[in-house]
Motif scaffolding. Structure first.
Motif, PDB file in Angstrom:
ATOM      1  N   TRP A 120      -9.551   1.133  15.487  1.00  0.00           N
ATOM      2  CA  TRP A 120      -8.523   1.417  14.470  1.00  0.00           C
ATOM      3  C   TRP A 120      -8.388   0.138  13.670  1.00  0.00           C
ATOM      4  CZ3 TRP A 120      -3.531  -0.862  14.073  1.00  0.00           C
ATOM      5  CH2 TRP A 120      -3.171  -1.719  15.134  1.00  0.00           C
ATOM      6  N   ARG A 164      -3.185  -2.134   9.045  1.00  0.00           N
ATOM      7  CA  ARG A 164      -2.983  -1.799   7.628  1.00  0.00           C
ATOM      8  C   ARG A 164      -3.901  -0.659   7.173  1.00  0.00           C
ATOM      9  NH1 ARG A 164       0.466  -5.183   4.577  1.00  0.00           N
ATOM     10  NH2 ARG A 164       1.465  -6.595   6.046  1.00  0.00           N
ATOM     11  N   ALA A 189      -3.123   2.330   7.094  1.00  0.00           N
ATOM     12  CA  ALA A 189      -2.296   3.173   6.219  1.00  0.00           C
ATOM     13  C   ALA A 189      -1.792   2.269   5.108  1.00  0.00           C
ATOM     14  CB  ALA A 189      -1.134   3.750   7.005  1.00  0.00           C
ATOM     15  N   GLY A 190      -2.131   2.583   3.865  1.00  0.00           N
ATOM     16  CA  GLY A 190      -1.637   1.694   2.823  1.00  0.00           C
ATOM     17  C   GLY A 190      -2.522   1.641   1.598  1.00  0.00           C
ATOM     18  N   ARG A 208       2.971   7.231  -2.865  1.00  0.00           N
ATOM     19  CA  ARG A 208       3.982   6.175  -2.916  1.00  0.00           C
ATOM     20  C   ARG A 208       4.474   5.923  -4.339  1.00  0.00           C
ATOM     21  NH1 ARG A 208       4.621   1.495  -0.616  1.00  0.00           N
ATOM     22  NH2 ARG A 208       6.145   1.282  -2.314  1.00  0.00           N
ATOM     23  N   MET A 240       9.058   0.621  -1.239  1.00  0.00           N
ATOM     24  CA  MET A 240       8.445   0.430   0.081  1.00  0.00           C
ATOM     25  C   MET A 240       9.459   0.675   1.184  1.00  0.00           C
ATOM     26  SD  MET A 240       5.978  -0.248   2.047  1.00  0.00           S
ATOM     27  CE  MET A 240       5.953  -0.577   3.802  1.00  0.00           C
ATOM     28  N   ASP A 276       7.351  -1.317   8.640  1.00  0.00           N
ATOM     29  CA  ASP A 276       7.123  -2.730   8.312  1.00  0.00           C
ATOM     30  C   ASP A 276       7.889  -3.600   9.305  1.00  0.00           C
ATOM     31  OD1 ASP A 276       5.842  -4.363   5.947  1.00  0.00           O
ATOM     32  OD2 ASP A 276       7.648  -5.392   6.621  1.00  0.00           O
ATOM     33  N   ILE A 310      11.433  -5.716  -0.054  1.00  0.00           N
ATOM     34  CA  ILE A 310      10.003  -6.011  -0.030  1.00  0.00           C
ATOM     35  C   ILE A 310       9.527  -5.966  -1.471  1.00  0.00           C
ATOM     36  CG2 ILE A 310       7.710  -5.253   0.691  1.00  0.00           C
ATOM     37  CD1 ILE A 310       8.916  -4.213   3.266  1.00  0.00           C
ATOM     38  N   ALA A 363       6.670  -6.113  -4.181  1.00  0.00           N
ATOM     39  CA  ALA A 363       5.215  -5.901  -4.277  1.00  0.00           C
ATOM     40  C   ALA A 363       4.541  -7.178  -4.778  1.00  0.00           C
ATOM     41  CB  ALA A 363       4.934  -4.737  -5.227  1.00  0.00           C
ATOM     42  N   GLY A 364       3.470  -7.517  -4.135  1.00  0.00           N
ATOM     43  CA  GLY A 364       2.713  -8.707  -4.516  1.00  0.00           C
ATOM     44  C   GLY A 364       3.236  -9.970  -3.861  1.00  0.00           C
ATOM     45  N   THR A 365       4.414  -9.879  -3.229  1.00  0.00           N
ATOM     46  CA  THR A 365       5.000 -11.041  -2.559  1.00  0.00           C
ATOM     47  C   THR A 365       5.180 -10.761  -1.078  1.00  0.00           C
ATOM     48  OG1 THR A 365       6.187 -11.584  -4.581  1.00  0.00           O
ATOM     49  CG2 THR A 365       7.005 -12.576  -2.522  1.00  0.00           C
ATOM     50  N   PRO A 398       8.253  -9.462   2.015  1.00  0.00           N
ATOM     51  CA  PRO A 398       9.688  -9.431   2.262  1.00  0.00           C
ATOM     52  C   PRO A 398      10.397 -10.641   1.658  1.00  0.00           C
ATOM     53  CG  PRO A 398       8.473  -8.979   4.265  1.00  0.00           C
ATOM     54  CD  PRO A 398       7.480  -9.455   3.250  1.00  0.00           C
ATOM     55  N   PHE A 443       5.175  -0.481  16.486  1.00  0.00           N
ATOM     56  CA  PHE A 443       5.080  -1.944  16.406  1.00  0.00           C
ATOM     57  C   PHE A 443       6.407  -2.571  16.032  1.00  0.00           C
ATOM     58  CE2 PHE A 443       5.339  -2.901  11.887  1.00  0.00           C
ATOM     59  CZ  PHE A 443       5.028  -1.694  11.304  1.00  0.00           C
ATOM     60  N   TRP A 499       2.643 -15.166  12.064  1.00  0.00           N
ATOM     61  CA  TRP A 499       2.731 -16.560  11.633  1.00  0.00           C
ATOM     62  C   TRP A 499       2.684 -17.558  12.781  1.00  0.00           C
ATOM     63  CZ3 TRP A 499       6.908 -16.560   7.129  1.00  0.00           C
ATOM     64  CH2 TRP A 499       6.356 -15.842   6.059  1.00  0.00           C
TER      65      TRP A 499
HETATM   66  O1  LIG Z   1       1.398  -7.990  -1.002  1.00  0.00           O
HETATM   67  C1  LIG Z   1       2.431  -7.270  -1.041  1.00  0.00           C
HETATM   68  O2  LIG Z   1       2.669  -6.396  -1.871  1.00  0.00           O
HETATM   69  C2  LIG Z   1       3.431  -7.439   0.103  1.00  0.00           C
HETATM   70  C3  LIG Z   1       2.790  -6.933   1.345  1.00  0.00           C
HETATM   71  C4  LIG Z   1       3.732  -7.003   2.547  1.00  0.00           C
HETATM   72  C5  LIG Z   1       4.543  -5.946   3.013  1.00  0.00           C
HETATM   73  N1  LIG Z   1       5.140  -6.304   4.173  1.00  0.00           N
HETATM   74  C6  LIG Z   1       4.769  -7.576   4.468  1.00  0.00           C
HETATM   75  C7  LIG Z   1       3.910  -8.049   3.454  1.00  0.00           C
HETATM   76  C8  LIG Z   1       3.342  -9.432   3.413  1.00  0.00           C
HETATM   77  C9  LIG Z   1       1.853  -9.401   3.640  1.00  0.00           C
HETATM   78  O3  LIG Z   1       1.353  -8.361   4.110  1.00  0.00           O
HETATM   79  O4  LIG Z   1       1.235 -10.398   3.323  1.00  0.00           O
HETATM   80  C10 LIG Z   1       5.202  -8.261   5.733  1.00  0.00           C
HETATM   81  C11 LIG Z   1       4.408  -7.758   6.884  1.00  0.00           C
HETATM   82  N2  LIG Z   1       4.319  -6.464   7.250  1.00  0.00           N
HETATM   83  C12 LIG Z   1       3.540  -6.395   8.392  1.00  0.00           C
HETATM   84  C13 LIG Z   1       3.167  -7.685   8.767  1.00  0.00           C
HETATM   85  C14 LIG Z   1       2.368  -7.986  10.003  1.00  0.00           C
HETATM   86  C15 LIG Z   1       0.927  -8.245   9.612  1.00  0.00           C
HETATM   87  O5  LIG Z   1       0.348  -7.377   8.928  1.00  0.00           O
HETATM   88  O6  LIG Z   1       0.441  -9.304   9.982  1.00  0.00           O
HETATM   89  C16 LIG Z   1       3.714  -8.541   7.824  1.00  0.00           C
HETATM   90  C17 LIG Z   1       3.588 -10.040   7.775  1.00  0.00           C
HETATM   91  C18 LIG Z   1       2.232 -10.336   7.094  1.00  0.00           C
HETATM   92  C19 LIG Z   1       2.125 -11.799   6.800  1.00  0.00           C
HETATM   93  O7  LIG Z   1       3.135 -12.372   6.351  1.00  0.00           O
HETATM   94  O8  LIG Z   1       1.044 -12.345   7.043  1.00  0.00           O
HETATM   95  C20 LIG Z   1       3.213  -5.201   9.190  1.00  0.00           C
HETATM   96  C21 LIG Z   1       2.867  -3.973   8.517  1.00  0.00           C
HETATM   97  N3  LIG Z   1       3.081  -3.662   7.203  1.00  0.00           N
HETATM   98  C22 LIG Z   1       2.681  -2.361   7.047  1.00  0.00           C
HETATM   99  C23 LIG Z   1       2.285  -1.863   8.284  1.00  0.00           C
HETATM  100  C24 LIG Z   1       1.955  -0.422   8.589  1.00  0.00           C
HETATM  101  C25 LIG Z   1       0.601   0.059   8.202  1.00  0.00           C
HETATM  102  O9  LIG Z   1      -0.203  -0.721   7.671  1.00  0.00           O
HETATM  103  O10 LIG Z   1       0.423   1.228   8.436  1.00  0.00           O
HETATM  104  C26 LIG Z   1       2.377  -2.886   9.187  1.00  0.00           C
HETATM  105  C27 LIG Z   1       2.069  -2.977  10.679  1.00  0.00           C
HETATM  106  C28 LIG Z   1       0.898  -2.331  11.043  1.00  0.00           C
HETATM  107  C29 LIG Z   1      -0.341  -2.922  10.496  1.00  0.00           C
HETATM  108  O11 LIG Z   1      -0.390  -4.135  10.130  1.00  0.00           O
HETATM  109  O12 LIG Z   1      -1.243  -2.118  10.448  1.00  0.00           O
HETATM  110  C30 LIG Z   1       2.719  -1.584   5.805  1.00  0.00           C
HETATM  111  C31 LIG Z   1       2.929  -2.308   4.554  1.00  0.00           C
HETATM  112  N4  LIG Z   1       3.860  -3.286   4.351  1.00  0.00           N
HETATM  113  C32 LIG Z   1       3.812  -3.615   3.019  1.00  0.00           C
HETATM  114  C33 LIG Z   1       2.817  -2.873   2.386  1.00  0.00           C
HETATM  115  C34 LIG Z   1       2.471  -2.933   0.911  1.00  0.00           C
HETATM  116  C35 LIG Z   1       3.419  -1.921   0.268  1.00  0.00           C
HETATM  117  C36 LIG Z   1       2.940  -1.540  -1.086  1.00  0.00           C
HETATM  118  O13 LIG Z   1       3.046  -2.401  -1.983  1.00  0.00           O
HETATM  119  O14 LIG Z   1       2.470  -0.385  -1.231  1.00  0.00           O
HETATM  120  C37 LIG Z   1       2.273  -2.019   3.338  1.00  0.00           C
HETATM  121  C38 LIG Z   1       1.167  -1.032   3.174  1.00  0.00           C
HETATM  122  C39 LIG Z   1      -0.105  -1.803   2.846  1.00  0.00           C
HETATM  123  O15 LIG Z   1      -0.321  -2.863   3.508  1.00  0.00           O
HETATM  124  O16 LIG Z   1      -0.780  -1.419   1.917  1.00  0.00           O
HETATM  125  C40 LIG Z   1       4.718  -4.618   2.397  1.00  0.00           C
END
Ligand SMILES: O=C(O)CCc1c2[nH]c(c1CC(=O)O)Cc1[nH]c(c(CC(=O)O)c1CCC(=O)O)Cc1[nH]c(c(CC(=O)O)c1CCC(=O)O)Cc1[nH]c(c(CCC(=O)O)c1CC(=O)O)C2
Length: 365
Positions: free
Chosen positions: A43, A46, A48-49, A59, A64, A95, A109, A111-113, A115, A160, A226
């Motif tokens: 698997w 991310r 899903a996304g 979406r 978000m 998230d 949250i 977009a592009g940045t 949380p 998670f 982190w």
């Molecule tokens: O770049 C951006 O737009 C902000 C993205 C961002 C989000 N949470 C965030 C961050 C910081 C980062 O990922 O660097 C903050 C965030 N969310 C998450 C983490 C853990 C990690 O990925 O290391 C983190 C920290 C990432 C970091 O800071 O390095 C966890 C997360 N976000 C998400 C999920 C669920 C999933 O993927 O099904 C999951 C957990 C499962 C997984 O990682 O698979 C979903 C999520 N969160 C988010 C998005 C983007 C939303 C959109 O714009 O459509 C999305 C969907 C996608 O990744 O495309 C928002």
């Protein structure tokens, strides 16, 4: 004073865990438990996304965080990569900051940045003012899990939470950070306040995970994305006791627990002590070397560099074969199982067909 004393575990605690689906042949659960899976499970973090056109379509116009509290939308988004890629697990679309938002913390949250927190936590008074998580505040997430366990059939669902340190970093820095200077300053200058903060965030993580487990997820992952910013000494003193308490408090549920971080090559031994069943490894260290650092008796998850998916079919196939070979050497070195994954999340502009091809290749090996 470790700050661990008299912290009440979040009230998002179901009286007991209701019966969960029995998935006797699910390769992901078999690998996590050291049993022989019918094929190597795969698997993607991310999955899903944003890499999926169908995600971007559904979406459109929905925020978000708003989407994370809409059970039907969470169910559909979670299902999209399962239908398209035929992966061996679904991961709940949510998230890491969802429980903080649910508890009432003023964040969004962007977009592009990522949380962004309106009022960064910097003092003992800020920590004392942090709200605890109530079960009903994540009821929408629990309802999404309930919908998914009916929709998924025999595919396991992974729930998670963000790990206490990574959540603390977002709260103290106020958003994504390159150097975590405010976080590390608080950690070292005011350990009492630091451990009180992590104690509260540990309760939030436990409460969020218990709500998901109570609703029927089949495994959970703790994201300490982190943690790689820390030295081993600081990780052991300021973070490990709290992550350890998360895994200890949910051990009774009997679902496999995955512990993941980024840049953690030097921390894998300590992370292995936190009590999870599986340790997720990023792409910077071969899995057979990771096995010697994590120690015997754990399964490993990973660890293709997400950027390799942009390098074309030949390179992807070569790298997938390399990782599978390193995983097989890890099994000889004491690892009890291997779950194929990336070393971090799918990058937004990834070609979804490249992901589908990795699943087919891993299942063929
Ligand atoms: O770049 C951006 O737009 C902000 C993205 C961002 C989000 N949470 C965030 C961050 C910081 C980062 O990922 O660097 C903050 C965030 N969310 C998450 C983490 C853990 C990690 O990925 O290391 C983190 C920290 C990432 C970091 O800071 O390095 C966890 C997360 N976000 C998400 C999920 C669920 C999933 O993927 O099904 C999951 C957990 C499962 C997984 O990682 O698979 C979903 C999520 N969160 C988010 C998005 C983007 C939303 C959109 O714009 O459509 C999305 C969907 C996608 O990744 O495309 C928002």
């Amino acid at each position: 004073m470790t700050g661990l004393e008299n912290t009440n575990v979040g009230s998002a605690v179901p009286a007991e865990y209701p019966a969960r689906r029995i998935l006797p042949h699910a390769p992901l659960l078999a690998a996590a438990r050291g049993e022989r899976p019918v094929h190597r499970p795969v698997w993607f973090m991310r999955q899903a996304g944003r890499s999926l056109p169908e995600y971007r379509e559904i979406r459109a116009g929905v925020g978000m965080l708003e989407s994370c509290f809409d059970p039907e939308l969470v169910c559909e988004i979670t299902m999209q990569p399962v239908r398209r890629h035929k992966v061996d697990a679904a991961i709940l679309f949510s998230d890491i900051v969802v429980p903080l938002k649910a508890a009432g913390i003023d964040l969004d949250i962007v977009a592009g940045t990522g949380p962004v927190v309106a009022n960064p936590v910097r003092t003992a008074a800020d920590v004392a003012a942090l709200p605890s998580l109530e079960a009903e505040e994540v009821g929408a997430v629990a309802r999404a899990v309930g919908l998914l366990t009916r929709e998924l059939g025999d595919t396991p669902l992974i729930g998670f939470a963000g790990a206490p340190f990574t959540l603390a970093s977002y709260l103290v820095e106020g958003g994504p950070s390159r150097n975590h200077e405010h976080t590390k300053a608080l950690m070292h200058a005011d350990p009492k306040t630091w451990h009180a903060l992590l104690g509260k965030l540990t309760d939030v993580a436990i409460g969020f995970l218990r709500a998901q487990i109570g609703a029927g997820v089949d495994a959970v992952q703790l994201f300490d994305s982190w943690a790689g910013a820390l030295s081993l000494a600081d990780y052991r003193e300021y973070v490990l006791p709290h992550s350890e308490r998360v895994f200890a408090e949910i051990a009774g549920a009997g679902v496999p627990r995955i512990h993941f971080g980024v840049g953690t090559g030097e921390l894998l031994g300590a992370m292995g002590e936190a009590g999870a069943d599986v340790v997720g490894v990023d792409w910077r260290i071969p899995l057979d070397v990771a096995a010697t650092r994590v120690g015997p008796g754990k399964a490993l998850q990973g660890n293709l560099d997400p950027a390799i998916l942009f390098a074309g079919r030949e390179v992807v196939e070569r790298e997938v074969r390399r990782i599978v070979a390193e995983a097989d050497r890890a099994l000889e070195a004491g690892a009890i199982g291997h779950i194929f994954n990336l070393g971090h999340g799918v990058l937004p502009d990834t070609d979804p067909d490249a992901i589908t091809r990795v699943v087919e290749l891993v299942h063929s090996l």
